[in-house]
Design a protein around this motif. Sequence first.
Motif, PDB file in Angstrom:
ATOM      1  N   TYR A  82       8.780   5.240  14.581  1.00  0.00           N
ATOM      2  CA  TYR A  82       9.212   5.745  13.282  1.00  0.00           C
ATOM      3  C   TYR A  82       9.116   4.670  12.196  1.00  0.00           C
ATOM      4  N   GLY A  83       9.175   3.400  12.598  1.00  0.00           N
ATOM      5  CA  GLY A  83       8.910   2.334  11.628  1.00  0.00           C
ATOM      6  C   GLY A  83       7.476   2.382  11.143  1.00  0.00           C
ATOM      7  N   LEU A  84       6.550   2.644  12.072  1.00  0.00           N
ATOM      8  CA  LEU A  84       5.148   2.799  11.684  1.00  0.00           C
ATOM      9  C   LEU A  84       4.979   3.990  10.750  1.00  0.00           C
ATOM     10  N   ALA A  85       5.679   5.093  11.042  1.00  0.00           N
ATOM     11  CA  ALA A  85       5.606   6.270  10.169  1.00  0.00           C
ATOM     12  C   ALA A  85       6.067   5.935   8.757  1.00  0.00           C
ATOM     13  N   ALA A  86       7.137   5.144   8.633  1.00  0.00           N
ATOM     14  CA  ALA A  86       7.632   4.763   7.306  1.00  0.00           C
ATOM     15  C   ALA A  86       6.581   3.969   6.535  1.00  0.00           C
ATOM     16  N   LEU A  87       5.874   3.082   7.227  1.00  0.00           N
ATOM     17  CA  LEU A  87       4.812   2.327   6.565  1.00  0.00           C
ATOM     18  C   LEU A  87       3.696   3.243   6.090  1.00  0.00           C
ATOM     19  N   LEU A  88       3.380   4.267   6.892  1.00  0.00           N
ATOM     20  CA  LEU A  88       2.314   5.194   6.508  1.00  0.00           C
ATOM     21  C   LEU A  88       2.713   6.048   5.309  1.00  0.00           C
ATOM     22  N   VAL A  89       4.011   6.330   5.168  1.00  0.00           N
ATOM     23  CA  VAL A  89       4.476   7.013   3.957  1.00  0.00           C
ATOM     24  C   VAL A  89       4.116   6.187   2.729  1.00  0.00           C
ATOM     25  N   LEU A  90       4.363   4.892   2.802  1.00  0.00           N
ATOM     26  CA  LEU A  90       4.090   4.011   1.662  1.00  0.00           C
ATOM     27  C   LEU A  90       2.592   3.860   1.421  1.00  0.00           C
ATOM     28  N   VAL A  91       1.804   3.896   2.490  1.00  0.00           N
ATOM     29  CA  VAL A  91       0.338   3.855   2.319  1.00  0.00           C
ATOM     30  C   VAL A  91      -0.131   5.082   1.538  1.00  0.00           C
ATOM     31  N   GLY A  92       0.322   6.271   1.982  1.00  0.00           N
ATOM     32  CA  GLY A  92      -0.072   7.499   1.294  1.00  0.00           C
ATOM     33  C   GLY A  92       0.396   7.528  -0.147  1.00  0.00           C
ATOM     34  N   TYR A  93       1.633   7.098  -0.378  1.00  0.00           N
ATOM     35  CA  TYR A  93       2.168   7.107  -1.737  1.00  0.00           C
ATOM     36  C   TYR A  93       1.453   6.078  -2.619  1.00  0.00           C
TER      37      TYR A  93
END
Length: 263
Positions: free
Chosen positions: A153-164
């Motif tokens: 889920y930490g990786l998922a949080a980073l991917l949120v920031l990549v998309g944003y």
Amino acid sequence: MNTTSRSHGGLWRVAWTVAWRGMHTYLRRPDLIFPSLIFPLVFFASFAGGLSALGKVPGFRFPAGYTAFQFVFVMCQSAMFSGLFTGFTLAFDFESGFARRLMLAAEDRRGIALGYAMVALARAAITLSLVTVVALISGMKITGDGVDIVGLYGLAALLVLVGYGWAGGVAFRFRTIQAGPLMQTPVFLILFLAPVYVPLALLKGWIHDVASVNPATAFLDAGRGLISGVQNHTGLAYACAAGLIVLFAIWLLSGLRAAERAT
């Protein structure tokens, strides 16, 4: 209080104002919240359910099963699209005039970019919580331990920031929802030119060559390794995500400067 402290105070005041307003609007508008929740569930049902026979093809070995294999893809997709849809919201706010008024009133305009990032993370938390619950109810197995799941889920949080970071930079530059395809198309391509349905080793031809250099492959391999308890490319995935966040943060802030000049 020195100038730096005042600047940081203004940054966070603006960020919290934008985040509160963004989440208040999101939770009160069914046309925003329902598509963002239904979209990943449809993909999960289609891929994990309709394509489950792929888990039995020769050479396919995944300890946690095909449902968990596809859950990681849906999780990564949902995370990046939470950031992407927040970029849509920012573009719409420019069209409505709200973002321009906010830029004129903000003490520190970087707080606007930060506030929308907080909205993206909050939206992702809601979506991923729902998808996780549905996946567990449907029988998904998790063979990784607690540390692995935190890493997932930490990786998922980073991917949120990549998309944003990508979508927000586009939104600040074009300031119209008509730029939506430009935000969306690269994210679709990077995700679907990765090993979505089967592991990389089972891909053939040009798709294997493209997937081999696609950073989304590292994200999927790492996520699948974490959920199954078999570490695979975790460091590489985190390094790729961090590098993209830095790159897109520069893209985002330069877009903010472009929007400032146009205000």
